[in-house]
Design a protein around this motif. Structure first.
Motif, PDB file in Angstrom:
ATOM      1  N   TRP A 127      -5.523  40.544   4.584  1.00  0.00           N
ATOM      2  CA  TRP A 127      -4.204  41.063   4.931  1.00  0.00           C
ATOM      3  C   TRP A 127      -3.644  41.901   3.788  1.00  0.00           C
ATOM      4  N   GLN A 128      -2.894  42.927   4.122  1.00  0.00           N
ATOM      5  CA  GLN A 128      -2.199  43.744   3.118  1.00  0.00           C
ATOM      6  C   GLN A 128      -1.076  42.915   2.486  1.00  0.00           C
ATOM      7  N   ALA A 129      -0.352  42.199   3.339  1.00  0.00           N
ATOM      8  CA  ALA A 129       0.741  41.324   2.896  1.00  0.00           C
ATOM      9  C   ALA A 129       0.987  40.314   4.012  1.00  0.00           C
ATOM     10  N   ILE A 130       1.663  39.235   3.666  1.00  0.00           N
ATOM     11  CA  ILE A 130       2.046  38.220   4.639  1.00  0.00           C
ATOM     12  C   ILE A 130       3.558  38.052   4.547  1.00  0.00           C
ATOM     13  N   ILE A 131       4.201  38.158   5.701  1.00  0.00           N
ATOM     14  CA  ILE A 131       5.644  37.964   5.785  1.00  0.00           C
ATOM     15  C   ILE A 131       5.883  36.726   6.636  1.00  0.00           C
ATOM     16  N   VAL A 132       6.670  35.795   6.121  1.00  0.00           N
ATOM     17  CA  VAL A 132       7.011  34.588   6.866  1.00  0.00           C
ATOM     18  C   VAL A 132       8.507  34.621   7.154  1.00  0.00           C
ATOM     19  N   VAL A 133       8.856  34.474   8.432  1.00  0.00           N
ATOM     20  CA  VAL A 133      10.250  34.399   8.869  1.00  0.00           C
ATOM     21  C   VAL A 133      10.433  33.001   9.446  1.00  0.00           C
ATOM     22  N   ALA A 134      11.234  32.190   8.759  1.00  0.00           N
ATOM     23  CA  ALA A 134      11.306  30.769   9.097  1.00  0.00           C
ATOM     24  C   ALA A 134      12.741  30.303   9.281  1.00  0.00           C
ATOM     25  N   SER A 135      12.989  29.668  10.412  1.00  0.00           N
ATOM     26  CA  SER A 135      14.329  29.155  10.661  1.00  0.00           C
ATOM     27  C   SER A 135      14.516  27.776  10.031  1.00  0.00           C
ATOM     28  N   VAL A 136      15.780  27.461   9.809  1.00  0.00           N
ATOM     29  CA  VAL A 136      16.191  26.176   9.239  1.00  0.00           C
ATOM     30  C   VAL A 136      17.075  25.482  10.270  1.00  0.00           C
ATOM     31  N   ARG A 137      16.849  24.195  10.438  1.00  0.00           N
ATOM     32  CA  ARG A 137      17.736  23.396  11.286  1.00  0.00           C
ATOM     33  C   ARG A 137      17.940  22.069  10.589  1.00  0.00           C
ATOM     34  N   TYR A 138      19.177  21.678  10.451  1.00  0.00           N
ATOM     35  CA  TYR A 138      19.545  20.418   9.813  1.00  0.00           C
ATOM     36  C   TYR A 138      18.972  20.309   8.402  1.00  0.00           C
ATOM     37  N   GLY A 139      19.013  21.427   7.685  1.00  0.00           N
ATOM     38  CA  GLY A 139      18.634  21.414   6.278  1.00  0.00           C
ATOM     39  C   GLY A 139      17.151  21.526   5.987  1.00  0.00           C
ATOM     40  N   ARG A 140      16.323  21.763   7.011  1.00  0.00           N
ATOM     41  CA  ARG A 140      14.875  21.848   6.785  1.00  0.00           C
ATOM     42  C   ARG A 140      14.282  23.036   7.526  1.00  0.00           C
ATOM     43  N   HIS A 141      13.285  23.615   6.887  1.00  0.00           N
ATOM     44  CA  HIS A 141      12.495  24.623   7.580  1.00  0.00           C
ATOM     45  C   HIS A 141      11.587  23.923   8.589  1.00  0.00           C
ATOM     46  N   HIS A 142      11.173  24.670   9.574  1.00  0.00           N
ATOM     47  CA  HIS A 142      10.251  24.167  10.607  1.00  0.00           C
ATOM     48  C   HIS A 142       9.076  23.413   9.989  1.00  0.00           C
ATOM     49  N   ALA A 143       8.611  22.405  10.660  1.00  0.00           N
ATOM     50  CA  ALA A 143       7.418  21.668  10.214  1.00  0.00           C
ATOM     51  C   ALA A 143       6.218  22.604  10.118  1.00  0.00           C
ATOM     52  N   GLU A 144       6.125  23.594  11.023  1.00  0.00           N
ATOM     53  CA  GLU A 144       5.006  24.544  10.992  1.00  0.00           C
ATOM     54  C   GLU A 144       4.989  25.342   9.684  1.00  0.00           C
TER      55      GLU A 144
END
Length: 180
Positions: free
Chosen positions: A48-65
Motif C-alpha cells: 500500500w502507498q498509505a493506510i488511512i483509518v477512520v474510526a468511530s468512538v462510542r462510550y469512550g472507546r474506538h470500535h473493537a475492530e
C-alpha cells in the motif's frame, strides 16, 4: 502506482461517510484508493502507498475492530488516522484524548491525525443508546431532547486532512520515483 487503503469502522454510518469523502478528495488528485470496512479488511501484506483509518468512538472507546486491527497487523505503509466522536464537536481537529489514547496504546506514529465530530442522530439509535446519548449530551451541554439529528462533522477539517494526505502521498511518490 500503489493504491492507498482507506479502512473505516462505523457504528451509524458517519465514519464511513467521512472515509468516502476522503476517498473522493484523493480521487480528485488522481490517487487510487481502496475503501474497506474494518470488519472485512483486505490482505495487509499488499504493498500500500498509505493506510488511512477512520474510526468511530462510542462510550469512550474506538470500535473493537480498530483495536483488533492494530493488535494483529504490522503496518508496512505510512498511517493516517481520523477519530470520529461527538466529544470532538467543540474541538479544533487536533487529536483529542480518545485519539491520543489509541496512538499511545499501539505506539502509532501517523503522518496525519484528526479528531472530528460525528453526527448525533437520536432517531437511528435503539432505546438504550438513545438514553445513554441523552445523558452524555445533557452532561456535556449538547441537545438531549432525544428527537433531534445534528451534523457536527467539520467537513473543512476533513478536506484539509485529505489535502495533507494527498500532499504526503505525492511527495512520497516523487521521492521514490526512479529516473529513466
Amino acid at each position: 502506482m500503489k493504491p492507498t487503503l482507506i479502512l473505516y469502522a462505523s457504528r451509524d454510518g458517519q465514519a464511513k461517510h467521512i472515509a468516502q469523502t476522503v476517498q473522493q478528495h484523493l480521487a480528485l488528485q488522481a490517487l487510487h484508493c481502496e475503501l474497506a470496512d474494518l470488519k472485512y479488511p483486505p490482505n495487509m501484506a499488499q504493498n500500500w502507498q498509505a493506510i488511512i483509518v477512520v474510526a468511530s468512538v462510542r462510550y469512550g472507546r474506538h470500535h473493537a475492530e480498530v483495536q483488533q486491527f492494530f493488535e494483529h497487523n504490522t503496518l508496512l505503509a505510512p498511517l493516517a488516522i481520523i477519530s470520529v466522536s461527538l466529544n470532538a464537536r467543540k474541538g479544533d481537529g487536533t487529536p483529542n484524548g480518545y485519539l491520543k489514547k489509541l496512538l499511545a496504546q499501539y505506539h502509532l506514529q501517523p503522518f496525519a491525525a484528526l479528531s472530528v465530530a460525528g453526527r448525533l442522530d437520536y432517531p437511528r439509535y435503539g432505546w438504550l443508546d438513545r438514553q445513554m446519548m441523552r445523558l452524555i449530551m445533557k452532561m456535556t451541554g449538547g441537545p438531549s431532547d432525544g428527537k433531534c439529528c445534528v451534523e457536527y462533522t467539520n467537513w473543512q477539517h476533513v478536506t484539509e486532512f485529505a489535502g495533507t494526505v494527498s500532499r504526503y502521498i505525492q511527495q512520497e511518490q516523487n521521492t521514490n520515483a526512479k529516473p529513466l
